[in-house]
Design a protein around this motif. Sequence first.
Motif, PDB file in Angstrom:
ATOM      1  N   PHE A 111      -5.305  -2.823   8.169  1.00 14.23           N
ATOM      2  CA  PHE A 111      -5.499  -4.008   7.669  1.00 14.23           C
ATOM      3  C   PHE A 111      -5.469  -3.161   6.029  1.00 14.23           C
ATOM      4  CE2 PHE A 111      -7.029  -5.016  11.684  1.00 14.23           C
ATOM      5  CZ  PHE A 111      -6.583  -6.320  12.006  1.00 14.23           C
ATOM      6  N   SER A 112      -6.000  -2.165   5.543  1.00 18.20           N
ATOM      7  CA  SER A 112      -6.188  -1.921   4.204  1.00 18.20           C
ATOM      8  C   SER A 112      -4.878  -1.771   3.376  1.00 18.20           C
ATOM      9  CB  SER A 112      -7.154  -0.719   4.131  1.00 18.20           C
ATOM     10  OG  SER A 112      -8.436  -1.029   4.833  1.00 18.20           O
ATOM     11  N   VAL A 113      -3.964  -1.307   4.052  1.00 21.19           N
ATOM     12  CA  VAL A 113      -2.743  -0.959   3.521  1.00 21.19           C
ATOM     13  C   VAL A 113      -1.479  -1.776   3.768  1.00 21.19           C
ATOM     14  CG1 VAL A 113      -3.257   1.370   3.426  1.00 21.19           C
ATOM     15  CG2 VAL A 113      -2.063   0.590   5.165  1.00 21.19           C
ATOM     16  N   SER A 114      -1.709  -2.915   4.512  1.00 20.73           N
ATOM     17  CA  SER A 114      -0.654  -3.653   5.078  1.00 20.73           C
ATOM     18  C   SER A 114      -0.066  -4.342   4.050  1.00 20.73           C
ATOM     19  CB  SER A 114      -1.073  -4.659   6.287  1.00 20.73           C
ATOM     20  OG  SER A 114      -2.034  -5.507   5.801  1.00 20.73           O
ATOM     21  N   GLU A 115      -0.658  -4.836   2.889  1.00 21.16           N
ATOM     22  CA  GLU A 115       0.057  -5.561   1.916  1.00 21.16           C
ATOM     23  C   GLU A 115       1.059  -4.721   1.164  1.00 21.16           C
ATOM     24  OE1 GLU A 115      -2.278  -8.116  -0.565  1.00 21.16           O
ATOM     25  OE2 GLU A 115      -3.448  -8.931   1.478  1.00 21.16           O
ATOM     26  N   LEU A 116       0.748  -3.424   1.151  1.00 15.44           N
ATOM     27  CA  LEU A 116       1.730  -2.458   0.377  1.00 15.44           C
ATOM     28  C   LEU A 116       3.190  -2.595   0.886  1.00 15.44           C
ATOM     29  CD1 LEU A 116      -0.569   0.619   0.017  1.00 15.44           C
ATOM     30  CD2 LEU A 116      -0.039  -0.805  -1.731  1.00 15.44           C
ATOM     31  N   ALA A 117       3.500  -3.092   2.201  1.00 12.04           N
ATOM     32  CA  ALA A 117       4.602  -3.268   2.704  1.00 12.04           C
ATOM     33  C   ALA A 117       5.533  -4.350   2.045  1.00 12.04           C
ATOM     34  CB  ALA A 117       4.497  -3.767   4.296  1.00 12.04           C
TER      35      ALA A 117
ATOM     36  N   ALA B   4       2.658  -4.929  14.528  1.00  9.14           N
ATOM     37  CA  ALA B   4       3.185  -6.024  15.077  1.00  9.14           C
ATOM     38  C   ALA B   4       2.007  -7.192  14.971  1.00  9.14           C
ATOM     39  CB  ALA B   4       3.580  -5.843  16.317  1.00  9.14           C
ATOM     40  N   ASP B   5       0.942  -6.883  15.248  1.00 10.50           N
ATOM     41  CA  ASP B   5      -0.304  -7.864  15.159  1.00 10.50           C
ATOM     42  C   ASP B   5      -0.377  -8.384  13.880  1.00 10.50           C
ATOM     43  OD1 ASP B   5      -1.015  -7.404  17.958  1.00 10.50           O
ATOM     44  OD2 ASP B   5      -2.223  -5.592  17.211  1.00 10.50           O
ATOM     45  N   LEU B   6       0.223  -7.591  12.815  1.00 12.82           N
ATOM     46  CA  LEU B   6       0.371  -8.185  11.627  1.00 12.82           C
ATOM     47  C   LEU B   6       1.740  -8.879  10.885  1.00 12.82           C
ATOM     48  CD1 LEU B   6      -1.876  -5.642   9.741  1.00 12.82           C
ATOM     49  CD2 LEU B   6      -2.574  -7.581  10.839  1.00 12.82           C
ATOM     50  N   GLY B   7       2.556  -9.159  12.152  1.00 11.32           N
ATOM     51  CA  GLY B   7       3.648  -9.597  11.502  1.00 11.32           C
ATOM     52  C   GLY B   7       4.726  -8.735  11.031  1.00 11.32           C
ATOM     53  N   LEU B   8       4.665  -7.116  11.068  1.00  8.98           N
ATOM     54  CA  LEU B   8       5.094  -6.283  10.595  1.00  8.98           C
ATOM     55  C   LEU B   8       6.088  -5.603  11.572  1.00  8.98           C
ATOM     56  CD1 LEU B   8       2.494  -4.720   8.249  1.00  8.98           C
ATOM     57  CD2 LEU B   8       4.256  -6.078   7.463  1.00  8.98           C
TER      58      LEU B   8
ATOM     59  N   VAL C 227       4.729   4.758   1.045  1.00  3.97           N
ATOM     60  CA  VAL C 227       3.318   5.166   1.103  1.00  3.97           C
ATOM     61  C   VAL C 227       2.869   5.816   2.302  1.00  3.97           C
ATOM     62  CG1 VAL C 227       1.227   4.297   0.652  1.00  3.97           C
ATOM     63  CG2 VAL C 227       2.887   3.385  -1.014  1.00  3.97           C
ATOM     64  N   ILE C 228       2.351   6.882   2.218  1.00  2.97           N
ATOM     65  CA  ILE C 228       1.884   7.572   3.309  1.00  2.97           C
ATOM     66  C   ILE C 228       0.270   7.454   3.388  1.00  2.97           C
ATOM     67  CG2 ILE C 228       1.543   9.880   4.602  1.00  2.97           C
ATOM     68  CD1 ILE C 228       3.836  10.868   3.161  1.00  2.97           C
ATOM     69  N   ALA C 229      -0.261   6.615   4.585  1.00  2.00           N
ATOM     70  CA  ALA C 229      -1.634   6.314   4.519  1.00  2.00           C
ATOM     71  C   ALA C 229      -2.184   7.048   5.628  1.00  2.00           C
ATOM     72  CB  ALA C 229      -1.639   4.667   4.797  1.00  2.00           C
TER      73      ALA C 229
END
Length: 153
Positions: free
Chosen positions: A89-95, A39-43, A74-76
């Motif tokens: 933060f490292s994987v959030s753009e994959l969303a 949620a902190d990243l708007g997801l 994608v399982i991180a």
Amino acid sequence: MKYLIRITIFALVLLLLVSVLSLYMVLRPGKLVSDTTPADLGLDYERVDFETEDGVELAGWFIPTTGGETNTTVIAMHGYPADKGNILFSVSELAEDYNLFLFDFRYLGESGGWYSTAGAKETRDLKAAVALLEDEYSQESFGLWGFSVGGAV
């Protein structure tokens, strides 16, 4: 000669104690729980609790893609001794293209368990995550992203 024997025995006992303490610290590191959530990243996300085949309760986040529907996740997997928030933060753009699933390995983060095995039993954690995603979210294909212990798993 007696003095030398006593010193040798003392050194061996000290070495044994340091070794046992070091092993304990590797298996039971201090728990780190990040304050950051998707949620902190708007997801949008759903908190998920699930169990491994050997009865360990794990905590995770299912983050649906922001780019439309997909049945690929994608399982991180985080590193040692961190937690799922540490890699967010490292994987959030994959969303943008995929669903994401982040979870805490056994004993680490918000998950249960008595100790970490630094990768040996964490493979069971991944298997439980895949089973959950197939059963509860109808996911059909997976990508894996791992750092440190997560990469080893």
